[in-house]
Scaffold this active site. Structure first.
Site, PDB file in Angstrom:
ATOM      1  N   HIS A  62       1.118  -0.553   4.046  1.00 33.66           N
ATOM      2  CA  HIS A  62       1.536  -1.050   2.738  1.00 33.66           C
ATOM      3  C   HIS A  62       2.207  -2.422   2.844  1.00 33.66           C
ATOM      4  O   HIS A  62       2.797  -2.750   3.871  1.00 33.66           O
ATOM      5  CB  HIS A  62       2.541  -0.087   2.094  1.00 33.66           C
ATOM      6  CG  HIS A  62       2.024   1.307   1.977  1.00 33.66           C
ATOM      7  ND1 HIS A  62       2.826   2.402   2.196  1.00 33.66           N
ATOM      8  CD2 HIS A  62       0.797   1.799   1.669  1.00 33.66           C
ATOM      9  CE1 HIS A  62       2.114   3.495   2.023  1.00 33.66           C
ATOM     10  NE2 HIS A  62       0.886   3.165   1.703  1.00 33.66           N
ATOM     11  N   LYS A  72      11.324  -5.866   5.837  1.00 29.07           N
ATOM     12  CA  LYS A  72      11.884  -4.528   6.009  1.00 29.07           C
ATOM     13  C   LYS A  72      12.573  -4.426   7.367  1.00 29.07           C
ATOM     14  O   LYS A  72      12.071  -4.939   8.362  1.00 29.07           O
ATOM     15  CB  LYS A  72      10.787  -3.469   5.936  1.00 29.07           C
ATOM     16  CG  LYS A  72      10.071  -3.405   4.615  1.00 29.07           C
ATOM     17  CD  LYS A  72       8.932  -2.399   4.656  1.00 29.07           C
ATOM     18  CE  LYS A  72       8.213  -2.360   3.325  1.00 29.07           C
ATOM     19  NZ  LYS A  72       7.045  -1.449   3.371  1.00 29.07           N
ATOM     20  N   TYR A 132      14.800   2.625   5.628  1.00 30.95           N
ATOM     21  CA  TYR A 132      14.547   1.184   5.728  1.00 30.95           C
ATOM     22  C   TYR A 132      15.215   0.401   4.609  1.00 30.95           C
ATOM     23  O   TYR A 132      15.410   0.887   3.509  1.00 30.95           O
ATOM     24  CB  TYR A 132      13.060   0.870   5.799  1.00 30.95           C
ATOM     25  CG  TYR A 132      12.190   1.357   4.668  1.00 30.95           C
ATOM     26  CD1 TYR A 132      11.701   0.474   3.713  1.00 30.95           C
ATOM     27  CD2 TYR A 132      11.803   2.685   4.583  1.00 30.95           C
ATOM     28  CE1 TYR A 132      10.860   0.903   2.703  1.00 30.95           C
ATOM     29  CE2 TYR A 132      10.963   3.124   3.573  1.00 30.95           C
ATOM     30  CZ  TYR A 132      10.492   2.224   2.638  1.00 30.95           C
ATOM     31  OH  TYR A 132       9.665   2.652   1.631  1.00 30.95           O
ATOM     32  N   ASP A 170      -3.824   6.377   0.321  1.00 36.13           N
ATOM     33  CA  ASP A 170      -3.962   5.665   1.593  1.00 36.13           C
ATOM     34  C   ASP A 170      -5.327   5.867   2.238  1.00 36.13           C
ATOM     35  O   ASP A 170      -5.773   5.033   3.028  1.00 36.13           O
ATOM     36  CB  ASP A 170      -2.846   6.065   2.559  1.00 36.13           C
ATOM     37  CG  ASP A 170      -1.502   5.450   2.178  1.00 36.13           C
ATOM     38  OD1 ASP A 170      -1.486   4.520   1.339  1.00 36.13           O
ATOM     39  OD2 ASP A 170      -0.476   5.891   2.710  1.00 36.13           O
TER      40      ASP A 170
END
Length: 183
Positions: A62, A72, A132, A170
């Site tokens: 992603h 991130k 995260y 996904d």
């Protein structure tokens, strides 16, 4: 903290200094000043996310595009994952290459994935709690994705295909060649 550059410019594996004693341990998981010095990156994190997944769950790959791109800083609080970043920066000498890092609650390593990278992870332990920090807010219209097993990427997930648990979303992501451009 020890900041280890990877082959992908801007991505770092971060090893914390852990102080152990008979009570347990203490570590500083984030310090903006130390982070800025270690990565030579001025990042201001604005959102924290956490997920729980079971063995074989693969989330990714992603990314966010344009003005909503996200850097991130990822880590595992419990369990073990294979974490993957793919360079999707146009014109980058490592475009289409990936870096993978084993992150666990035991090794306490973190992985910094700057803007312009697709990101995903695979849970290797019975379960994992993944945490995260993001430097930009999520924006659904700017969401992008790449198929986890895109043959051009040659990502070695080192896990039996039959054991993977992947969302329908996904499973139908485009290949890198057909994906939404990062910028």
């Amino acid at each position: 903290m020890n900041f280890i550059p990877t082959k992908l410019n801007g991505c770092y594996v971060i090893e914390p200094k852990i102080i152990n004693d008979d009570r347990g341990y203490f570590m500083e998981s984030f310090n903006e000043q130390t982070f800025r010095q270690g990565t030579q990156t001025d990042v201001h994190f604005v959102q924290d996310n956490q997920s729980y997944s079971t063995k074989g769950v693969l989330r990714g790959l992603h990314y966010q595009t344009g003005a909503h791109a996200q850097a991130k800083l990822v880590r595992v609080l419990k369990g073990e994952v294979l974490d993957v970043a793919v360079d999707i920066r146009p014109g980058s000498p490592t475009f289409g290459q990936y870096e993978s890092v084993l992150l666990s609650g035991e090794n306490q390593k973190q992985f910094f994935v700057p803007r312009g990278f697709a990101h995903g992870f695979l849970v290797l332990s019975e379960s994992a709690v993944f945490f995260y920090k993001c430097d930009n807010f999520y924006n659904k219209e700017s969401e992008g994705g790449i198929l986890y097993n895109d043959p051009s990427l040659k990502i070695n997930w080192d896990f039996p295909e039959s054991g993977l648990i992947i969302s329908e979303k996904d499973k139908i992501q485009p290949t890198l060649a057909n994906a939404k451009k990062a910028w």
